[in-house]
Design an enzyme around this catalytic site. Structure first.
Site, PDB file in Angstrom:
ATOM      1  N   HIS A  21      57.370  44.774 125.137  1.00 57.17           N
ATOM      2  CA  HIS A  21      57.559  44.864 126.592  1.00 57.17           C
ATOM      3  C   HIS A  21      58.710  45.820 126.923  1.00 57.17           C
ATOM      4  O   HIS A  21      58.562  46.719 127.767  1.00 57.17           O
ATOM      5  CB  HIS A  21      57.844  43.468 127.147  1.00 57.17           C
ATOM      6  CG  HIS A  21      58.101  43.434 128.621  1.00 57.17           C
ATOM      7  ND1 HIS A  21      57.118  43.132 129.532  1.00 57.17           N
ATOM      8  CD2 HIS A  21      59.223  43.668 129.350  1.00 57.17           C
ATOM      9  CE1 HIS A  21      57.625  43.193 130.763  1.00 57.17           C
ATOM     10  NE2 HIS A  21      58.906  43.502 130.665  1.00 57.17           N
ATOM     11  N   GLU A  22      59.835  45.630 126.263  1.00 56.15           N
ATOM     12  CA  GLU A  22      61.002  46.456 126.564  1.00 56.15           C
ATOM     13  C   GLU A  22      60.819  47.899 126.086  1.00 56.15           C
ATOM     14  O   GLU A  22      61.333  48.828 126.708  1.00 56.15           O
ATOM     15  CB  GLU A  22      62.264  45.846 125.946  1.00 56.15           C
ATOM     16  CG  GLU A  22      62.600  44.441 126.450  1.00 56.15           C
ATOM     17  CD  GLU A  22      62.743  44.364 127.957  1.00 56.15           C
ATOM     18  OE1 GLU A  22      63.059  45.389 128.590  1.00 56.15           O
ATOM     19  OE2 GLU A  22      62.514  43.277 128.524  1.00 56.15           O
ATOM     20  N   HIS A  25      59.287  49.887 128.898  1.00 54.31           N
ATOM     21  CA  HIS A  25      60.297  50.396 129.834  1.00 54.31           C
ATOM     22  C   HIS A  25      61.061  51.580 129.225  1.00 54.31           C
ATOM     23  O   HIS A  25      61.280  52.602 129.881  1.00 54.31           O
ATOM     24  CB  HIS A  25      61.310  49.296 130.175  1.00 54.31           C
ATOM     25  CG  HIS A  25      60.746  48.164 130.973  1.00 54.31           C
ATOM     26  ND1 HIS A  25      60.037  48.352 132.135  1.00 54.31           N
ATOM     27  CD2 HIS A  25      60.811  46.817 130.782  1.00 54.31           C
ATOM     28  CE1 HIS A  25      59.683  47.167 132.639  1.00 54.31           C
ATOM     29  NE2 HIS A  25      60.136  46.230 131.819  1.00 54.31           N
TER      30      HIS A  25
END
Length: 448
Positions: A21-22, A25
């Site tokens: 997920h990170e 980003h």
């Protein structure tokens, strides 16, 4: 050992999902030219870190493992410290709104892409699943009243093809949530194809967090109590039971299937049982006294016989393109179903007991890891979808809250006022803390 397996499986699942997920980003921020100051797995105090690359990005592990974050260069967090001209162009809030939307949306999108990849990999590798053949439904169930019979193979639900049991169960859950009629196509041994209708009123007042398919009368067809390998020296051999014996009754009570037979043996307490059945074309009757074995505080009885027949299984496989397409459809359907369930919780149609926390997730991680790699990877895919959907909810402090702000900026042509954002953020933190407390409470109640 089970505890260690559960702990390790939970750590691997949660850690990989947070990192992926990170990374979403992080990658998109770098593509958009934004300077990344820190990439952290975990929240709170940094316990380990290392600086890497020309920007000296800090890669860190933090104390609280339930989460992570990417810290970008943001003038709001610099307390008035001046920025160099080079850094001004790479500061997050100075990017145009579409770049900010792309950076924030990249985390949930990464979770959806991971789930598609995992499902596609499983389809390409091939998954053996029970077929959509059903057991005889109980007389008081909606499935029985609709005309479903034991041995029927469900081939489609509302026009959607069904091949395996998981497809059928999924289709039943979707119809129950939508409260619409179910049109079933079934192949019935000896009489061909039949069309059955299960009316939407069957779902009225149904508790959607329970076993919906089971309550409606859909049960997986189980193998008969046919004996396979007989353990040498075991109670079955001593009693005279043989491979190929079909058990029909125990102590005068009908035996529905192998699971029913096994359950009766395990809970018999070692008392003698009258076994009646068929040996080829001849009936037989004899008495077996199960051996008793103690496992911790639990007493288990067994006779030393294995099942001679398993459930009907189908190997589900697909080529690369079809596998990706099937994975994408599964991710979409699961996301829509998750949103529908959240909506029904908000309006009170579904109990808030469905909100689960880290304890339940850890338990499922351990269970699926012990079953096998395919089950564990499927579990990670489903949790990845849930993480993606939850992060897109329009709650301040989540990605969805930021996307809501930026959407308003696109519509109005100006950013959301800082004061409004601060108040909304406090409310969002309060809501998240409340939801986490509810999730942990539900976890503890389930354990007790």
């Amino acid at each position: 050992m089970n505890f260690l397996t559960t702990l390790l499986a939970f750590a691997v699942a949660l850690g990989s999902l947070i990192i992926f997920h990170e990374l979403g980003h992080y990658w998109v921020a770098r593509l958009c030219g934004v300077k990344v100051l820190r990439f952290s797995v975990g929240m709170g105090k940094v316990v380990w870190s290392r600086r890497v690359g020309p920007d000296q990005t800090e890669w860190a592990v933090s104390a609280l493992p339930l989460g992570g974050y990417v810290k970008m260069l943001d003038s709001r967090e610099l307390d008035g410290a001046p920025l160099s001209e080079a850094d001004k162009a790479r500061e997050f809030t100075r990017q145009n709104v579409w770049k900010r939307i792309a950076i924030v949306a990249a985390g949930p999108v990464a979770n959806f892409l991971l789930a598609i990849f995992l499902f596609a990999a499983l389809y390409m590798a091939g998954i053996a699943e029970p077929s959509s053949k059903v057991a005889p439904p109980a007389a008081d169930t909606a499935a029985h009243q609709a005309g479903l019979q034991g041995g029927d193979v469900v081939t489609s639900v509302n026009g959607e093809r069904v091949r395996v049991w998981s497809d059928l169960r999924w289709a039943v859950i979707q119809a129950a949530i939508d409260k619409r009629d179910m049109l079933l196509e079934v192949d019935r041994p000896g009489s061909g194809r039949h069309t059955l209708t299960l009316p939407s009123r069957a779902f009225s007042g149904m508790d959607l967090e329970s076993d919906v398919a089971g309550k409606l009368g859909f049960g997986l067809s189980r193998p008969p109590a046919l004996l396979g390998e007989i353990v040498k020296g075991g109670a079955a051999e001593r009693a005279g039971l043989r491979t190929g014996d079909l058990v029909e009754r125990l102590d005068g009570k009908p035996v529905q299937d192998w699971i029913d037979f096994q359950s009766t043996i395990r809970t018999s307490g070692g008392k003698p049982l009258l076994v009646q059945g068929m040996r080829g074309r001849e009936p037989f009757e004899l008495t077996v006294t199960p051996d008793v074995e103690r496992k911790g505080s639990v007493t288990v009885s067994k006779i030393g016989a294995y099942a001679g027949q398993g459930p009907d299984m189908i190997e589900v496989t697909a080529g690369p393109v079809e596998a990706v397409a099937k994975g994408a459809v599964k991710v979409w359907d699961t996301s829509v179903l998750t949103l529908k369930m959240i909506g029904k919780m908000v309006v009170g149609e579904v109990s808030w007991k469905n909100v689960t926390g880290p304890i339940t997730i850890a338990d499922y991680a351990g269970q699926t890891a012990r079953i096998g790699a395919a089950s564990y990877l499927s579990f990670i895919a489903f949790i990845s979808i849930s993480l993606g959907v939850m992060n897109l909810l329009p709650i301040p402090v989540l990605d969805g809250g930021l996307l809501l702000y930026y959407s308003l900026e696109v519509l109005t042509g100006r950013p959301v006022p800082e004061r409004f954002g601060e108040i909304a953020q406090r409310l969002g933190v309060g809501l998240l803390v409340t939801l986490m407390a509810l999730a942990v409470f539900n976890d503890v109640v389930r354990l007790l």
